[in-house]
Design a protein around this motif. Sequence first.
Motif, PDB file in Angstrom:
ATOM      1  N   ARG A 198       3.222  -2.727   4.115  1.00 58.09           N
ATOM      2  CA  ARG A 198       3.074  -4.071   3.549  1.00 58.09           C
ATOM      3  C   ARG A 198       2.249  -4.897   4.522  1.00 58.09           C
ATOM      4  O   ARG A 198       2.471  -4.871   5.719  1.00 58.09           O
ATOM      5  N   LEU A 199       1.274  -5.644   3.967  1.00 60.71           N
ATOM      6  CA  LEU A 199       0.414  -6.499   4.777  1.00 60.71           C
ATOM      7  C   LEU A 199       0.472  -7.913   4.234  1.00 60.71           C
ATOM      8  O   LEU A 199       0.553  -8.118   3.026  1.00 60.71           O
ATOM      9  N   GLU A 200       0.409  -8.882   5.115  1.00 59.73           N
ATOM     10  CA  GLU A 200       0.319 -10.298   4.739  1.00 59.73           C
ATOM     11  C   GLU A 200      -1.107 -10.740   5.025  1.00 59.73           C
ATOM     12  O   GLU A 200      -1.642 -10.480   6.108  1.00 59.73           O
ATOM     13  N   ALA A 223      -0.534  -5.802   9.089  1.00 60.19           N
ATOM     14  CA  ALA A 223       0.656  -5.140   8.559  1.00 60.19           C
ATOM     15  C   ALA A 223       1.922  -5.790   9.108  1.00 60.19           C
ATOM     16  O   ALA A 223       2.019  -6.067  10.304  1.00 60.19           O
ATOM     17  N   THR A 224       2.875  -6.053   8.223  1.00 60.06           N
ATOM     18  CA  THR A 224       4.194  -6.528   8.633  1.00 60.06           C
ATOM     19  C   THR A 224       5.201  -5.391   8.575  1.00 60.06           C
ATOM     20  O   THR A 224       6.236  -5.456   9.222  1.00 60.06           O
ATOM     21  N   GLU A 225       4.899  -4.361   7.809  1.00 60.96           N
ATOM     22  CA  GLU A 225       5.692  -3.136   7.755  1.00 60.96           C
ATOM     23  C   GLU A 225       4.731  -1.966   7.640  1.00 60.96           C
ATOM     24  O   GLU A 225       3.797  -2.006   6.848  1.00 60.96           O
ATOM     25  N   ALA A 226       4.952  -0.932   8.459  1.00 58.13           N
ATOM     26  CA  ALA A 226       4.079   0.238   8.430  1.00 58.13           C
ATOM     27  C   ALA A 226       4.916   1.482   8.732  1.00 58.13           C
ATOM     28  O   ALA A 226       5.924   1.398   9.434  1.00 58.13           O
ATOM     29  N   PRO A 227       4.503   2.632   8.218  1.00 59.49           N
ATOM     30  CA  PRO A 227       5.256   3.859   8.466  1.00 59.49           C
ATOM     31  C   PRO A 227       5.089   4.342   9.905  1.00 59.49           C
ATOM     32  O   PRO A 227       3.981   4.319  10.450  1.00 59.49           O
ATOM     33  N   GLY A 228       6.191   4.768  10.498  1.00 62.15           N
ATOM     34  CA  GLY A 228       6.173   5.381  11.828  1.00 62.15           C
ATOM     35  C   GLY A 228       5.422   4.587  12.869  1.00 62.15           C
ATOM     36  O   GLY A 228       5.559   3.376  12.993  1.00 62.15           O
ATOM     37  N   ASP A 229       4.592   5.288  13.608  1.00 59.65           N
ATOM     38  CA  ASP A 229       3.836   4.664  14.698  1.00 59.65           C
ATOM     39  C   ASP A 229       2.363   4.476  14.328  1.00 59.65           C
ATOM     40  O   ASP A 229       1.490   4.510  15.183  1.00 59.65           O
ATOM     41  N   ILE A 230       2.069   4.256  13.054  1.00 61.06           N
ATOM     42  CA  ILE A 230       0.697   4.087  12.598  1.00 61.06           C
ATOM     43  C   ILE A 230       0.226   2.666  12.882  1.00 61.06           C
ATOM     44  O   ILE A 230       0.895   1.699  12.535  1.00 61.06           O
ATOM     45  N   LEU A 280       0.839  -1.184   0.000  1.00 63.90           N
ATOM     46  CA  LEU A 280       0.000   0.000   0.000  1.00 63.90           C
ATOM     47  C   LEU A 280       0.879   1.241   0.000  1.00 63.90           C
ATOM     48  O   LEU A 280       1.785   1.366   0.823  1.00 63.90           O
ATOM     49  N   ALA A 281       0.611   2.154  -0.919  1.00 63.29           N
ATOM     50  CA  ALA A 281       1.248   3.471  -0.934  1.00 63.29           C
ATOM     51  C   ALA A 281       0.170   4.484  -0.562  1.00 63.29           C
ATOM     52  O   ALA A 281      -0.518   5.026  -1.431  1.00 63.29           O
ATOM     53  N   ASP A 282       0.006   4.709   0.727  1.00 64.07           N
ATOM     54  CA  ASP A 282      -1.015   5.620   1.234  1.00 64.07           C
ATOM     55  C   ASP A 282      -0.621   7.052   0.885  1.00 64.07           C
ATOM     56  O   ASP A 282       0.528   7.447   1.090  1.00 64.07           O
TER      57      ASP A 282
END
Length: 133
Positions: A52-54, A70-77, A43-45
């Motif tokens: 990235r989500l699995e 989510a397995t990877e997310a920006p900052g503390d979101i 996802l490019a929000d």
Amino acid sequence: MEEPASQTAIGQLWAGRIFGTNTGKVFLRLSGSASQISGTVYLADDDHGNARLEATGSFVEGVLKLSGTATEAPGDIAFGTISIIGRLQSNGQLRGEWVSDQNTAGTFYLFSHTEAAKAENPAEGPEQLYTAS
């Protein structure tokens, strides 16, 4: 037992957009059988950046159901658990709704980008043509 072709006829690569409380571009890579699909959602929000989500789910009778985290997310979101339900349209698009347990929701559409489909009909030209004047 082999699954009917109508249940397994979904491409592996999809790209499109999401709308709602979050907006952006999305890329989906699927694998597995109709009753046990797994996938990675990129996802490019537009406001928060890349994630990235699995996900796991199924594709039965033209309906894709996925749920993942989510397995990877920006900052503390906090993404929480996200679920999507989409229906394969007659034009080959997947359209549907997404919802998270963080009180966010919206709609999406995806276009198939599977190379096998392009190789079957190489003389047909581009799938889409965008022009501006």
